[in-house]
Scaffold this motif. Structure first.
Motif, mmCIF file in Angstrom:
data_model
loop_
_atom_site.group_PDB
_atom_site.id
_atom_site.type_symbol
_atom_site.label_atom_id
_atom_site.label_comp_id
_atom_site.label_asym_id
_atom_site.label_seq_id
_atom_site.Cartn_x
_atom_site.Cartn_y
_atom_site.Cartn_z
ATOM 1 N N PRO A 55 -2.955 1.963 6.309
ATOM 2 C CA PRO A 55 -3.832 3.108 6.544
ATOM 3 C C PRO A 55 -3.041 4.418 6.612
ATOM 4 O O PRO A 55 -1.811 4.401 6.764
ATOM 5 C CB PRO A 55 -4.472 2.799 7.903
ATOM 6 C CG PRO A 55 -4.105 1.401 8.229
ATOM 7 C CD PRO A 55 -2.871 1.073 7.472
ATOM 8 N N PRO A 56 -3.735 5.551 6.513
ATOM 9 C CA PRO A 56 -3.079 6.850 6.700
ATOM 10 C C PRO A 56 -2.349 6.904 8.038
ATOM 11 O O PRO A 56 -2.728 6.225 8.982
ATOM 12 C CB PRO A 56 -4.246 7.844 6.679
ATOM 13 C CG PRO A 56 -5.293 7.177 5.868
ATOM 14 C CD PRO A 56 -5.163 5.710 6.167
ATOM 15 N N HIS A 105 -2.504 -2.146 -5.729
ATOM 16 C CA HIS A 105 -3.608 -2.600 -6.569
ATOM 17 C C HIS A 105 -3.131 -3.589 -7.627
ATOM 18 O O HIS A 105 -2.089 -3.391 -8.241
ATOM 19 C CB HIS A 105 -4.296 -1.419 -7.255
ATOM 20 C CG HIS A 105 -5.344 -0.775 -6.406
ATOM 21 N ND1 HIS A 105 -6.596 -1.318 -6.240
ATOM 22 C CD2 HIS A 105 -5.315 0.351 -5.647
ATOM 23 C CE1 HIS A 105 -7.310 -0.534 -5.432
ATOM 24 N NE2 HIS A 105 -6.548 0.478 -5.054
ATOM 25 N N VAL A 146 -5.103 -5.107 -2.903
ATOM 26 C CA VAL A 146 -4.742 -6.442 -2.433
ATOM 27 C C VAL A 146 -4.004 -6.337 -1.109
ATOM 28 O O VAL A 146 -4.112 -7.214 -0.258
ATOM 29 C CB VAL A 146 -3.913 -7.186 -3.507
ATOM 30 C CG1 VAL A 146 -2.579 -6.505 -3.731
ATOM 31 C CG2 VAL A 146 -3.718 -8.632 -3.126
ATOM 32 N N ASN A 147 -3.246 -5.260 -0.943
ATOM 33 C CA ASN A 147 -2.585 -4.944 0.333
ATOM 34 C C ASN A 147 -2.615 -3.437 0.511
ATOM 35 O O ASN A 147 -2.753 -2.703 -0.468
ATOM 36 C CB ASN A 147 -1.130 -5.448 0.369
ATOM 37 C CG ASN A 147 -1.013 -6.902 0.771
ATOM 38 O OD1 ASN A 147 -0.638 -7.742 -0.041
ATOM 39 N ND2 ASN A 147 -1.338 -7.199 2.017
ATOM 40 N N TRP A 148 -2.455 -3.008 1.748
ATOM 41 C CA TRP A 148 -2.550 -1.580 2.003
ATOM 42 C C TRP A 148 -1.942 -1.248 3.349
ATOM 43 O O TRP A 148 -1.557 -2.139 4.115
ATOM 44 C CB TRP A 148 -4.014 -1.134 1.986
ATOM 45 C CG TRP A 148 -4.803 -1.663 3.145
ATOM 46 C CD1 TRP A 148 -4.995 -1.041 4.348
ATOM 47 C CD2 TRP A 148 -5.471 -2.925 3.221
ATOM 48 N NE1 TRP A 148 -5.747 -1.845 5.161
ATOM 49 C CE2 TRP A 148 -6.054 -3.001 4.499
ATOM 50 C CE3 TRP A 148 -5.627 -3.988 2.337
ATOM 51 C CZ2 TRP A 148 -6.786 -4.122 4.912
ATOM 52 C CZ3 TRP A 148 -6.351 -5.091 2.754
ATOM 53 C CH2 TRP A 148 -6.929 -5.148 4.026
ATOM 54 N N SER A 199 0.267 -11.491 5.693
ATOM 55 C CA SER A 199 -0.014 -11.981 4.346
ATOM 56 C C SER A 199 1.229 -11.947 3.481
ATOM 57 O O SER A 199 2.176 -11.212 3.748
ATOM 58 C CB SER A 199 -1.118 -11.145 3.686
ATOM 59 O OG SER A 199 -0.629 -9.880 3.300
ATOM 60 N N GLN A 233 -11.001 -3.371 -4.064
ATOM 61 C CA GLN A 233 -10.146 -3.188 -2.903
ATOM 62 C C GLN A 233 -8.700 -3.451 -3.266
ATOM 63 O O GLN A 233 -8.409 -4.332 -4.075
ATOM 64 C CB GLN A 233 -10.570 -4.136 -1.782
ATOM 65 C CG GLN A 233 -11.965 -3.890 -1.267
ATOM 66 C CD GLN A 233 -12.179 -2.467 -0.800
ATOM 67 O OE1 GLN A 233 -13.147 -1.830 -1.171
ATOM 68 N NE2 GLN A 233 -11.257 -1.935 -0.011
ATOM 69 N N LEU A 242 -1.460 1.945 -0.916
ATOM 70 C CA LEU A 242 -2.396 1.017 -1.539
ATOM 71 C C LEU A 242 -1.686 0.234 -2.622
ATOM 72 O O LEU A 242 -1.036 0.828 -3.482
ATOM 73 C CB LEU A 242 -3.570 1.785 -2.169
ATOM 74 C CG LEU A 242 -4.367 2.737 -1.278
ATOM 75 C CD1 LEU A 242 -5.248 3.645 -2.115
ATOM 76 C CD2 LEU A 242 -5.201 1.948 -0.293
ATOM 77 N N LEU A 264 0.268 2.985 -4.723
ATOM 78 C CA LEU A 264 -0.133 4.377 -4.538
ATOM 79 C C LEU A 264 0.316 4.792 -3.150
ATOM 80 O O LEU A 264 -0.107 4.199 -2.153
ATOM 81 C CB LEU A 264 -1.658 4.461 -4.652
ATOM 82 C CG LEU A 264 -2.351 5.741 -5.104
ATOM 83 C CD1 LEU A 264 -1.886 6.173 -6.471
ATOM 84 C CD2 LEU A 264 -3.858 5.508 -5.121
ATOM 85 N N GLU A 299 2.614 -7.625 7.754
ATOM 86 C CA GLU A 299 2.483 -8.221 9.082
ATOM 87 C C GLU A 299 1.947 -7.178 10.041
ATOM 88 O O GLU A 299 2.443 -6.055 10.101
ATOM 89 C CB GLU A 299 3.832 -8.767 9.591
ATOM 90 C CG GLU A 299 3.736 -9.314 10.992
ATOM 91 C CD GLU A 299 4.444 -10.660 11.156
ATOM 92 O OE1 GLU A 299 5.260 -11.001 10.285
ATOM 93 O OE2 GLU A 299 4.175 -11.334 12.165
#
Lengths: 259, 259
Positions: A95-96, A83, A91-93, A63, A89, A81, A73, A58
DNA sequence: CCCTCCATATCGTCG
DNA sequence: CGACGATGTGGAGGG
């Protein structure tokens, strides 16, 4: 999945050998997994978790992803990340810059990654934790890359006649009210030339961009007649070519150098 | 990296337990690693390799990366990802659809991923292979996501007055010579309305896009005066706002729904 | 921080 | 397969 050779027996939770750079757990209990993951993140290592999990996100959007085997990861810079078997790509992630929190909870292992600005949260809940890996990473090495738009610009600046005989580049990234022009110069007749570069086949977007710069500079300089806009790219699409013609813009074929 | 608890001893090349879904190797010899990786790829598993390696890429561009610890992810769909400690994006990659080849070579382990159209090759050479993981993946599960541009469009179609009182949507993705218009309709006065949707704050690109559609439809319908172009987004940047004004286009603030 | 634009963008859809 | 536009685009560079 049938193994190519015999497997040795190792009890769940029994850690794999630690040579100081890799540490792994097979089918750990959630509490054990959480402890090792926290330790790995603390040590600035890259941490992986494989298992059956659900994923919720969210933030800028929202999603949900039902249970399945996924590879998580966790990066020392705060990125995450998730996978699946398919797709380049994740599927969800996340950012740093996120904070990772790991908690055993009602028999599952929960990994939560959060950040603010924008407020976002990723929650990965492992109902089965099949593998945990902790990997010590080296300092980042510089990636050298050729064939970019900057390389194409260098090529044009080194040999301006590639645009046309007599072309003289005068500035790069010249500012206009609509943004910065890639290359700004003059043709043999002294007319102002605006160049928009694309490292690959150009579409309508590239033409619109060039058109914006030309429009802005025409207004700015009050020289509607003596202004040329030239798109430089390996090729253009048909629609882009039509748009160029409609607006009196030009095209020159040129590829970025490969070395 | 100091381990949180005691590590058991396990010889190099000795495989970790195989419960049918996970198989790992610690510090394998290149030949052993290659055998297991090939077996994993054959079995449509997700394969990871961690170790010290160099990376070379040649294709749409070309790149080189010096030696360092990296995490390689080989997907059953033919994708490859090389991750370093930093960044959400892989430092090098290969899209799905590639063929992976694994070979021991002069003491190193070489993983080569190739594809055609365009011709591209990624070569990862491990001078030290510290970990190999083979993970059996489940069938892909559908990711459900809300907050997209499609959701914003649905919101507008369900409640057209959100654009303005009396707005009547007539078509979505209506074709023009310049491309498809997001939403096409009429205002209360019977004037044609072209709507361009953006799920987030809109910049100059969005205005250019809208302008292209309006221009194309004006030429196509020969109705220069009775055509309105409206950008619908949560907000616009200042430069985008100025571009809208310059070209007689409008803006309506609207966010994509969150549920 | 925001704005702007490039990217080996990737991804989906449509012709 | 190419074209076109969306993306939770990500990332860099500048103000």
């Amino acid at each position: 999945m049938t193994a190519p050779s015999e497997s040795s027996a190792r009890e769940p939770d029994e850690p794999a050998p630690d040579d100081g750079r890799v540490r792994t757990l097979e089918r750990p209990e959630p509490a054990t997994a959480a402890e090792t993951i926290r330790w790995g993140l603390e040590a600035e290592a890259l941490v992986t978790v494989f298992g059956r999990c659900t994923v919720e996100y969210e933030g800028r959007a929202a999603s949900e992803l039902g249970a399945g085997e996924r590879h998580l990861l966790l990066k020392p810079d705060g990125g995450a990340l998730v996978h699946t078997a398919e797709g380049q790509q994740p599927v969800n992630w996340q950012p740093p810059g996120c904070v990772h929190a790991v908690e055993p909870r009602e028999g599952t292992l929960e990994v939560r990654s959060t950040r603010s600005t924008p407020a976002e949260e990723l929650l990965v809940s492992f109902e089965e934790t099949l593998h945990v890996g902790v990997f010590a990473m080296s300092e980042p090495d510089q990636l050298s890359i050729v064939g970019t738009e900057a390389d194409l610009r260098e090529r044009l600046l080194e040999e301006p006649s590639l645009l046309e005989p007599g072309f003289q580049p005068l500035a790069i990234e010249r500012q206009t009210p609509a943004g910065a022009v890639d290359v700004f110069g003059e043709d043999r007749a002294g007319r102002t030339v605006i160049v928009e570069l694309k490292r690959r086949r150009a579409g309508p977007d590239a033409v619109s961009q060039l058109r914006r710069y030309v429009d802005a500079l025409e207004r700015d300089l009050h020289t509607a007649t003596d202004l040329r806009g030239i798109l430089v790219a390996p090729s253009v699409t048909e629609r882009a070519e039509r748009l160029l013609a409609e607006h009196g813009l030009e095209f020159v074929a040129l590829e970025p150098p490969r070395e």
